[in-house]
Design a protein around this motif. Structure first.
Motif, PDB file in Angstrom:
ATOM      1  N   GLU A 197       5.072  21.879  46.037  1.00  0.00           N
ATOM      2  CA  GLU A 197       4.000  21.500  46.958  1.00  0.00           C
ATOM      3  C   GLU A 197       3.491  20.076  46.738  1.00  0.00           C
ATOM      4  N   ASN A 198       3.875  19.454  45.637  1.00  0.00           N
ATOM      5  CA  ASN A 198       3.369  18.115  45.300  1.00  0.00           C
ATOM      6  C   ASN A 198       4.512  17.187  44.916  1.00  0.00           C
ATOM      7  N   GLN A 199       5.579  17.195  45.703  1.00  0.00           N
ATOM      8  CA  GLN A 199       6.778  16.435  45.336  1.00  0.00           C
ATOM      9  C   GLN A 199       6.521  14.938  45.187  1.00  0.00           C
ATOM     10  N   ALA A 200       5.709  14.368  46.048  1.00  0.00           N
ATOM     11  CA  ALA A 200       5.428  12.928  45.958  1.00  0.00           C
ATOM     12  C   ALA A 200       4.715  12.610  44.646  1.00  0.00           C
ATOM     13  N   THR A 201       3.744  13.435  44.280  1.00  0.00           N
ATOM     14  CA  THR A 201       3.012  13.230  43.023  1.00  0.00           C
ATOM     15  C   THR A 201       3.937  13.378  41.827  1.00  0.00           C
ATOM     16  N   VAL A 202       4.784  14.416  41.855  1.00  0.00           N
ATOM     17  CA  VAL A 202       5.684  14.680  40.730  1.00  0.00           C
ATOM     18  C   VAL A 202       6.631  13.504  40.517  1.00  0.00           C
ATOM     19  N   PHE A 209      -7.915  17.247  27.318  1.00  0.00           N
ATOM     20  CA  PHE A 209      -7.119  16.449  28.246  1.00  0.00           C
ATOM     21  C   PHE A 209      -7.948  15.295  28.789  1.00  0.00           C
ATOM     22  N   LYS A 210      -7.391  14.092  28.737  1.00  0.00           N
ATOM     23  CA  LYS A 210      -8.113  12.904  29.221  1.00  0.00           C
ATOM     24  C   LYS A 210      -7.948  12.700  30.730  1.00  0.00           C
ATOM     25  N   THR A 211      -6.796  13.167  31.265  1.00  0.00           N
ATOM     26  CA  THR A 211      -6.511  12.947  32.683  1.00  0.00           C
ATOM     27  C   THR A 211      -5.854  14.194  33.295  1.00  0.00           C
ATOM     28  N   LYS A 212      -5.796  14.218  34.628  1.00  0.00           N
ATOM     29  CA  LYS A 212      -5.085  15.300  35.326  1.00  0.00           C
ATOM     30  C   LYS A 212      -3.600  15.253  34.974  1.00  0.00           C
ATOM     31  N   GLU A 213      -3.069  14.042  34.854  1.00  0.00           N
ATOM     32  CA  GLU A 213      -1.651  13.921  34.495  1.00  0.00           C
ATOM     33  C   GLU A 213      -1.387  14.548  33.135  1.00  0.00           C
ATOM     34  N   ASP A 214      -2.312  14.366  32.181  1.00  0.00           N
ATOM     35  CA  ASP A 214      -2.146  14.990  30.864  1.00  0.00           C
ATOM     36  C   ASP A 214      -2.032  16.507  30.991  1.00  0.00           C
ATOM     37  N   ILE A 215      -2.819  17.084  31.901  1.00  0.00           N
ATOM     38  CA  ILE A 215      -2.774  18.538  32.101  1.00  0.00           C
ATOM     39  C   ILE A 215      -1.406  18.953  32.644  1.00  0.00           C
ATOM     40  N   GLU A 220      -4.908  25.172  45.469  1.00  0.00           N
ATOM     41  CA  GLU A 220      -5.894  25.351  46.534  1.00  0.00           C
ATOM     42  C   GLU A 220      -6.167  24.063  47.302  1.00  0.00           C
ATOM     43  N   GLN A 221      -6.359  22.965  46.563  1.00  0.00           N
ATOM     44  CA  GLN A 221      -6.850  21.718  47.166  1.00  0.00           C
ATOM     45  C   GLN A 221      -5.831  20.592  47.182  1.00  0.00           C
ATOM     46  N   GLY A 222      -4.789  20.736  46.396  1.00  0.00           N
ATOM     47  CA  GLY A 222      -3.847  19.640  46.205  1.00  0.00           C
ATOM     48  C   GLY A 222      -4.212  18.852  44.951  1.00  0.00           C
ATOM     49  N   TYR A 223      -3.218  18.262  44.350  1.00  0.00           N
ATOM     50  CA  TYR A 223      -3.399  17.521  43.096  1.00  0.00           C
ATOM     51  C   TYR A 223      -4.349  16.345  43.285  1.00  0.00           C
ATOM     52  N   GLU A 224      -4.098  15.561  44.332  1.00  0.00           N
ATOM     53  CA  GLU A 224      -4.871  14.334  44.552  1.00  0.00           C
ATOM     54  C   GLU A 224      -6.349  14.603  44.804  1.00  0.00           C
TER      55      GLU A 224
END
Length: 190
Positions: free
Chosen positions: A104-109, A46-52, A20-24
């Motif tokens: 949808e989040n290639q840069a983040t991945v 989970f401690k962080t979004k990355e952990d999720i 809905e909002q984007g990872y960042e």
């Protein structure tokens, strides 16, 4: 059992919010609010979004790892390759929310630890559907078979029609490509 259910609920809600909002732009606080739990309860899992995201990736790609293990122990026949494609499609369908996130989040991945391991899995699968002595055109057919399955997950969403029929068509095209490659230009099975 409850821990696993909570963990999965967190993963599902996080993916929804990321879509809905984007990872960042999504915070752990927002994930906790959507779940109606405290941030402390979320931190327990989970401690962080990355952990999720990493946990989602591991859970949803486990069937692909199991498929690779299975295929490596099979004879390298056309029937094995067709079955690999059938099983791979089932794993892709199950992991569709994660692949949508990746698309949808290639840069983040690219920044996360999951990007490289996914590429390695894909290269392993390519090696399992093609033989080293294939012509360049037949190698392209094998790579295209896997690409067809991946691209189809995204692009076929915009094509009218029954989802099951679309999945069957994608698998049929992928199997045709690998069959052509296996038979080579001479038309006889290798």
């Amino acid at each position: 059992m409850a821990r696993g259910n909570t963990r999965q609920r967190i993963q599902d809600v996080a993916l929804e919010l990321f879509a809905e909002q984007g990872y960042e732009k999504t915070s752990l606080r927002e994930i906790a609010e959507r779940l109606d739990v405290t941030k402390a309860a979320l931190y327990y899992h989970f401690k962080t979004k990355e952990d999720i995201i990493v946990s989602l990736f591991e859970d949803l790609t486990q069937p692909i790892d199991e498929l690779i293990t299975w295929a490596e122990g099979q004879p390298r026949t056309l029937e094995t390759k067709k079955e690999l494609l059938r099983r791979y499609q089932a794993a892709l369908i199950d992991a569709e929310p994660l692949f949508r996130f990746i698309q949808e989040n290639q840069a983040t991945v690219r920044e996360l630890s999951i990007g490289l391991t996914f590429k390695e899995r894909l290269l392993t699968l390519v090696g399992l559907v093609q033989e080293p002595d294939l012509t360049m055109a037949d190698r392209v057919r094998c790579i295209s078979a896997l690409f067809t399955m991946h691209a189809g997950m995204f692009f076929m969403q915009n094509v009218e029609g029954d989802p099951e029929e679309k999945h069957e068509a994608l698998l049929e095209v992928a199997v045709d490509l690998v069959t052509q490659a296996q038979q080579g230009t001479g038309g006889s099975p290798k």
